[in-house]
Scaffold this active site. Sequence first.
Site, short mmCIF file in Angstrom:
data_model
loop_
_atom_site.label_atom_id
_atom_site.label_comp_id
_atom_site.label_asym_id
_atom_site.label_seq_id
_atom_site.Cartn_x
_atom_site.Cartn_y
_atom_site.Cartn_z
N ARG A 46 -11.37 13.56 11.27
CA ARG A 46 -10.32 13.93 10.31
C ARG A 46 -8.99 14.02 11.05
O ARG A 46 -7.95 13.63 10.55
CB ARG A 46 -10.66 15.26 9.60
CG ARG A 46 -9.48 15.76 8.77
CD ARG A 46 -9.81 16.81 7.71
NE ARG A 46 -10.89 17.71 8.03
CZ ARG A 46 -10.84 18.73 8.90
NH1 ARG A 46 -9.72 18.99 9.55
NH2 ARG A 46 -11.89 19.48 9.12
N TYR A 98 6.87 4.94 -10.52
CA TYR A 98 5.44 4.64 -10.63
C TYR A 98 4.76 5.75 -11.44
O TYR A 98 4.97 6.95 -11.18
CB TYR A 98 4.83 4.56 -9.22
CG TYR A 98 3.34 4.39 -9.23
CD1 TYR A 98 2.75 3.23 -9.72
CD2 TYR A 98 2.50 5.40 -8.78
CE1 TYR A 98 1.38 3.08 -9.75
CE2 TYR A 98 1.12 5.26 -8.80
CZ TYR A 98 0.57 4.09 -9.28
OH TYR A 98 -0.80 3.95 -9.31
N ASP A 170 9.78 5.38 -1.50
CA ASP A 170 8.50 4.71 -1.71
C ASP A 170 8.77 3.21 -1.59
O ASP A 170 9.41 2.61 -2.45
CB ASP A 170 7.95 5.08 -3.10
CG ASP A 170 6.60 4.43 -3.41
OD1 ASP A 170 6.27 3.40 -2.79
OD2 ASP A 170 5.88 4.96 -4.29
N LYS A 195 -1.40 -2.13 -1.90
CA LYS A 195 -0.70 -3.26 -2.50
C LYS A 195 -0.42 -4.34 -1.44
O LYS A 195 -1.34 -4.86 -0.87
CB LYS A 195 0.57 -2.75 -3.17
CG LYS A 195 0.36 -1.46 -4.01
CD LYS A 195 -0.56 -1.65 -5.20
CE LYS A 195 -0.99 -0.34 -5.85
NZ LYS A 195 0.05 0.59 -6.20
C1 PLP Z 1 0.12 2.02 -6.49
C2 PLP Z 1 1.34 2.78 -6.18
C3 PLP Z 1 1.28 4.09 -5.71
C4 PLP Z 1 -0.03 4.83 -5.57
O1 PLP Z 1 -0.84 4.27 -4.60
P1 PLP Z 1 -2.46 4.30 -4.64
O2 PLP Z 1 -2.82 3.59 -3.40
O3 PLP Z 1 -2.86 3.57 -5.90
O4 PLP Z 1 -2.87 5.72 -4.68
C5 PLP Z 1 2.46 4.74 -5.39
N1 PLP Z 1 3.65 4.13 -5.54
C6 PLP Z 1 3.75 2.86 -6.00
C7 PLP Z 1 5.09 2.25 -6.14
C8 PLP Z 1 2.61 2.15 -6.34
O5 PLP Z 1 2.71 0.91 -6.81
#
Ligand code: PLP
Length: 381
Positions: A46, A98, A170, A195
Site C-alpha cells: 500500500r 466531468y 484535471d 483514458k
Molecule cells: C473519467 C474521468 C475522470 C474519472 O476517472 P476514473 O478513472 O473513471 O475514475 C475524471 N476526470 C475526467 C475529465 C474524466 O474523463
Amino acid sequence: MKFGTKAIHAEIEPDSATGAIMTPIYQTSTYVQSTPGEHKGYEYSRTQNPTRHTLEKNLATLENAKYGLCFGSGMAATDAVMKLLSPGDEVVSTNDLYGGSYRIFETIFKAYGIVFHFVPMNDLEAIKEKINDKTKMLWVETPTNPMMNIIDIVAVAEISKSNNLTLVVDNTFASPYLQNPMDLGADIVTHSITKYISGHSDVVMGAIICNDDGLQEKLAFIQNTCGAVCGPMDSFLVLRGIKTLHLRMQRHCENAAVLAKHLKNHPKVDKVYWPGFEDHANHEIAKKQMRGFGGTISFTTKSDTLKDAHTFLSNVKVFSLAESLGGVESLCSHPATMTHAAIPKEVREKSGVVESLVRLSVGIEDINDLIADIDQALSHI
Ligand SMILES: *Cc1c(COP(=O)(O)O)cnc(C)c1O
C-alpha cells in the site's frame, strides 16, 4: 529528453536482479526485512510498490514535474486531492465539469462541509466574484467535457497565486502529450489514467502530479493512509500503454480534425464542438496552451431531438456506444443520459449538454472507415 523518448525511457531502468528491460510486475504485498527496520526501501505494497513507483516517476517526467502518485481510479485521485481541505473551505470549479467530479463534490464533500461554486471558468471575473477568505482551491478541467471549452490556465493561475490558492487542473482530456499545466502555473495536475494515458481500455487508474515538497508529503500521506492505490499488474499495463502515448495522440488528433471538419459540413449536423476550429470561442487559448486539439469532439443535430442521438448511437458499427474515452478504438456516448446523468437537467442544458448532443472519442483506426461509419449512422436520422 523530448516527450517520445521520456515516454519510453524516463525513470525506467533494467531490473536490478535480472536485467529485464521491461519493468517487472512486482505482484507482492510485502517485502522481507533482514533485521527489523532494515529493508530495501519497500515495506508494504500500500505504501510502496516497485512497479507502481516506476510508473509514478515516469508520469511525473511526462508532466515536467517532480512527483507522481497513482491511485485505483481517477476518482480516487480526485478524492485524495479533496482531502487536503477542511470543513468550511471553499472551492471554485468549472460549471462544465466531468459528471463524476461534480458528483463527488456535491454529494460526498459537500456533506463534509466543503462549499463548491461552479462558474464558467473562461469568464475570469466570474471566478474572482466567488473568491472570499474561505476559498482554498480552484479546480479546472480543460478541455471541458463534453463541450470542449478551453480554460486559460495561465490566467487562472494568476488569480490563484494572487489569492494564495491551490490550483488543480484535471488534465485527462489533453493528456501530458498535448498540455502540461504545471508549466502554466498549476500546483496539482490530476489524471484519469483510464483514458488517453493508459489508452487501451483495459485499466481503471488515476494519478496526482505535483512539484511542491509539502504538497507531495501530504498527498503521499493521504495515499498511504486512505489506501486507494492501484495494483502492480495495472501499473505494468499503463507503463506499456505510455510507450506509445505520443504516437497514439498524434493519430487521435489527426483523425478528430478530419471528422470534426467532415461533421461541420454534414447537412444533418448543427453544432460541432472542437477547439481546432478558428471560430471556436477559445481557439486562440487552445493554440497557446495545447500542442494539438485532442481526440474528442461533440456535435448536435439540426432537428435536436433525443431520438436523433439514439438513432445515431444505435446505428454506428465501427464506433462503439460506451462510456469512457481515450482508447485506441473509437467510442461514442450520450452525455445527457450517460456520463452527465448525475447533473440536473437545467444545470446541464445551461452549459450546452442538450438532448441531441453526442460525444465522439475518436480512435486511431483508419480514418476512411470512421468517416463511412459516421455517414451511414447519420443517414438513419
Ligand atoms: C473519467 C474521468 C475522470 C474519472 O476517472 P476514473 O478513472 O473513471 O475514475 C475524471 N476526470 C475526467 C475529465 C474524466 O474523463
